[in-house]
Scaffold this motif. Structure first.
Motif, PDB file in Angstrom:
ATOM      1  N   ARG A 125      69.502  24.337  28.535  1.00 54.18           N
ATOM      2  CA  ARG A 125      69.013  24.480  29.921  1.00 54.18           C
ATOM      3  C   ARG A 125      69.784  23.553  30.857  1.00 54.18           C
ATOM      4  NH1 ARG A 125      63.772  24.530  27.330  1.00 54.18           N
ATOM      5  NH2 ARG A 125      63.033  26.674  27.308  1.00 54.18           N
ATOM      6  N   TYR A 129      73.228  25.053  31.413  1.00 51.88           N
ATOM      7  CA  TYR A 129      73.137  26.201  32.308  1.00 51.88           C
ATOM      8  C   TYR A 129      72.929  25.743  33.743  1.00 51.88           C
ATOM      9  CZ  TYR A 129      73.229  30.376  29.361  1.00 51.88           C
ATOM     10  OH  TYR A 129      73.623  31.402  28.585  1.00 51.88           O
ATOM     11  N   GLU A 130      72.062  24.749  33.924  1.00 52.33           N
ATOM     12  CA  GLU A 130      71.784  24.257  35.275  1.00 52.33           C
ATOM     13  C   GLU A 130      73.027  23.594  35.859  1.00 52.33           C
ATOM     14  OE1 GLU A 130      68.826  21.043  37.373  1.00 52.33           O
ATOM     15  OE2 GLU A 130      68.049  22.196  35.689  1.00 52.33           O
ATOM     16  N   ARG A 131      73.695  22.773  35.051  1.00 53.01           N
ATOM     17  CA  ARG A 131      74.891  22.067  35.510  1.00 53.01           C
ATOM     18  C   ARG A 131      75.984  23.061  35.913  1.00 53.01           C
ATOM     19  NH1 ARG A 131      78.765  20.631  32.102  1.00 53.01           N
ATOM     20  NH2 ARG A 131      77.354  20.588  30.350  1.00 53.01           N
TER      21      ARG A 131
END
Length: 155
Positions: A123, A126-128
């Motif tokens: 997660r 993916y966020e980065r």
């Protein structure tokens, strides 16, 4: 008359408690037939679709073979649940023991070769990278076999 002697906050608290007691009484008094009907509705809405490789209508085994297989499956599932409960119960003691020899039993630990995805790290990655939510897929549906009273279903 009682309301005149209470503050509005106390009156709300008393009404809330009376509502909770009324809900509890209704839950106890609910007829068994209503509960069974609610369970059947729940069962119907929670069923998963059949897998792609189910028997076609002309390939179905005899009903007796299906009944035998279902009875054996249900018995094996009961034995597995009983065994799992026994394992959990004994592990409470065994998990806390340091490695060593205890009578005729050697207690030790070995590293697991199984790996699972670190969803928190995925997660964060993916966020980065701005990729949105992590794609997920449903697990395969669980097979459930239970004995039912056939005349009850016909009604």
């Amino acid at each position: 008359m009682l309301n005149l002697l209470m503050t509005p906050r106390t009156a709300r608290t008393v009404r809330g408690l009376l509502g909770t007691v009324a809900d509890a009484v209704r839950s106890i008094v609910t007829p068994a037939a209503l509960i069974e009907a609610q369970q059947l509705e729940t069962i119907d809405t929670e069923t998963a679709p059949d897998p792609a490789d189910v028997y076609a209508a002309d390939e179905l085994p005899e009903v007796e073979a299906i009944e035998t297989a279902a009875a054996e499956y249900a018995a094996a599932a009961d034995q597995a649940r009983t065994a799992d409960r026994a394992k959990r119960k004994t592990r409470k003691l065994l998990d806390r023991l340091p490695a060593g020899l205890y009578g005729g039993w050697l207690v030790s630990r070995t590293p697991s070769s199984r790996q699972t995805a670190d969803l928190d790290a995925i997660r964060a990655t993916y966020e980065r990278l701005g990729l949105g939510p992590v794609p997920m897929k449903q697990s395969a549906p669980s097979l459930k076999v239970e004995r039912v009273d056939v005349p009850a279903l016909a009604a």
